[in-house]
Design a protein around this motif. Structure first.
Motif, mmCIF file in Angstrom:
data_model
loop_
_atom_site.group_PDB
_atom_site.id
_atom_site.type_symbol
_atom_site.label_atom_id
_atom_site.label_comp_id
_atom_site.label_asym_id
_atom_site.label_seq_id
_atom_site.Cartn_x
_atom_site.Cartn_y
_atom_site.Cartn_z
ATOM 1 N N CYS A 114 12.058 26.534 32.410
ATOM 2 C CA CYS A 114 13.165 27.486 32.270
ATOM 3 C C CYS A 114 14.110 27.325 33.460
ATOM 4 O O CYS A 114 13.666 27.256 34.604
ATOM 5 C CB CYS A 114 12.601 28.905 32.216
ATOM 6 N N SER A 115 15.403 27.254 33.143
ATOM 7 C CA SER A 115 16.387 27.040 34.212
ATOM 8 C C SER A 115 17.206 28.300 34.492
ATOM 9 O O SER A 115 18.177 28.258 35.234
ATOM 10 C CB SER A 115 17.333 25.899 33.806
ATOM 11 N N CYS A 116 16.814 29.424 33.883
ATOM 12 C CA CYS A 116 17.624 30.646 34.038
ATOM 13 C C CYS A 116 17.611 31.146 35.484
ATOM 14 O O CYS A 116 16.570 31.173 36.129
ATOM 15 C CB CYS A 116 17.102 31.750 33.124
ATOM 16 N N TYR A 128 13.947 39.007 30.639
ATOM 17 C CA TYR A 128 14.188 37.640 30.165
ATOM 18 C C TYR A 128 14.040 37.579 28.639
ATOM 19 O O TYR A 128 13.048 38.079 28.089
ATOM 20 C CB TYR A 128 13.196 36.695 30.860
ATOM 21 N N HIS A 131 15.464 32.706 26.418
ATOM 22 C CA HIS A 131 16.595 31.788 26.375
ATOM 23 C C HIS A 131 16.197 30.298 26.334
ATOM 24 O O HIS A 131 16.775 29.510 25.587
ATOM 25 C CB HIS A 131 17.474 32.072 27.609
ATOM 26 N N CYS A 132 15.215 29.892 27.124
ATOM 27 C CA CYS A 132 14.889 28.459 27.228
ATOM 28 C C CYS A 132 13.696 28.033 26.375
ATOM 29 O O CYS A 132 13.259 26.880 26.440
ATOM 30 C CB CYS A 132 14.611 28.098 28.686
HETATM 31 ZN ZN ZN Z 1 15.512 30.040 30.925
#
Ligand code: ZN
Ligand code: GLU
Length: 326
Positions: A114-116, A128, A131-132
């Motif tokens: 995850c890059s959030c 969260y 999203h990823c």
């Molecule tokens: Zn993410």
């Protein structure tokens, strides 16, 4: 020695040779009155059930640990007669085992990169939103966090001491509440540290822990720990939470709140005070001339039903043995 027969009949705990309990301090500060209470409660619960009692050093967050504190904690436990079974486990020495689990979870698509950023999660409303999940990110130059897919709901549970505990709810506008979504929790952070919510579950399973007796400051996170257990395919554990010592509402006794390290030279007095704190007022200091006699009495006296059912108890500062004013 006071008569214990009455207390025996009041307690409904049967001996359980499979019982394994533990005390899991973080060596970021020495043992203080609050952590002594937790150590004592988990010890008495284990020994009352004829079980084993382990000690695990939760030094996973190494930057926050202070060298030498682990030995000071162990020394204090010994000075108070709280002798653990087996070897003390250090989380800092378990990284390869944690990494193997994370690798297997990634391999089976139960976990993902995850890059959030924090800012993005804030924009999602603070929780969260997955999203990823399906992005198939792979670690490139950037360090990415790793998240565990959680598809179960936070469920209520029966606490061994506090009774029924409902799952945390989210407060919405207009006093409405709704069941809190479980977010896919981070199991390895961007800075490569394994997260506490993963390792606490892995270690309890690895060490064969059956009963977790700990402070009420962790009661709200227990539904999540149970959820992580379940999603990793493990049998749930029994949890019991004891009141935490606080200096003011919401401010538990801690190193940050200037808790004074426990004085090992007054071990008998300290244990008696911890027993009073937990609700065993009948224990009198003058009836005991050794830690061993006090502890064996306390083991037979132990009764989960008698433990005070308040999440937090404010301790007085006046004797200045609990904390100091900066
Ligand atoms: Zn993410
Ligand atoms: N290491 C945690 C603490 O010192 C306790 C964790 C646990 O008992 O599960 O607050």
């Amino acid at each position: 020695m006071p008569n214990t027969s009455k207390q025996h009949s009041e307690s409904d705990l049967d001996p359980n040779p499979n019982y394994t309990g533990r005390f899991a301090p973080s060596p970021s500060g020495q043992l203080h009155f609050g952590s002594l209470v937790t150590a004592l409660a988990s010890y008495l619960d284990a020994k009352h059930c004829h079980g084993r009692w382990l000690v695990r050093m939760e030094d996973i967050d190494e930057p926050r640990c202070i060298a030498g504190t682990d030995t000071a904690i162990l020394h204090s436990l010994e000075a108070h007669g709280l002798q653990w079974d087996g070897e003390v486990m250090y989380q800092s020495q378990q990284h390869s085992r944690y990494q193997e689990v994370v690798n297997a979870l990634l391999h089976h698509q139960q976990a993902y990169y995850c890059s959030c950023t924090r800012k993005m999660i804030k924009a999602m409303g603070g929780t969260y939103n997955g999203h990823c999940r399906d992005k198939g990110l792979t670690p490139s130059n950037d360090q990415l966090a790793i998240r565990l897919k959680l598809d179960t709901e936070l469920a209520p549970f029966t606490d061994l001491i506090m009774g029924e505990v409902s799952a945390p709810h989210q407060k919405l506008a207009g006093h409405k509440v709704e069941k809190q979504r479980v977010e896919d929790i981070t199991i390895k952070r961007r800075d490569q540290l394994f997260s506490y919510n993963l390792v606490v579950v892995l270690d309890d399973v690895f060490q064969g822990v059956t009963h977790v007796i700990r402070g009420c400051d962790l009661i709200d996170v227990t539904p999540l720990h149970r959820c992580v257990h379940q999603s990793l395919g493990y049998q749930p554990l029994e949890y019991g939470h004891v009141p935490v010592a606080a200096i003011a509402p919401g401010r538990k006794l801690s190193k940050q709140n200037h808790a004074t390290p426990i004085d090992n030279t007054t071990a008998l007095e300290n244990i008696v005070r911890a027993l009073h704190f937990l609700g065993f007022d009948e224990v009198k200091r003058q009836d005991f001339n050794s830690i061993d006699s006090l502890l064996s009495f306390a083991i037979s006296l132990w009764n989960r039903k008698k433990v005070v059912k308040t999440p937090e108890i404010i301790v007085p500062q006046h004797e200045s043995t609990y904390y100091s004013v900066p």
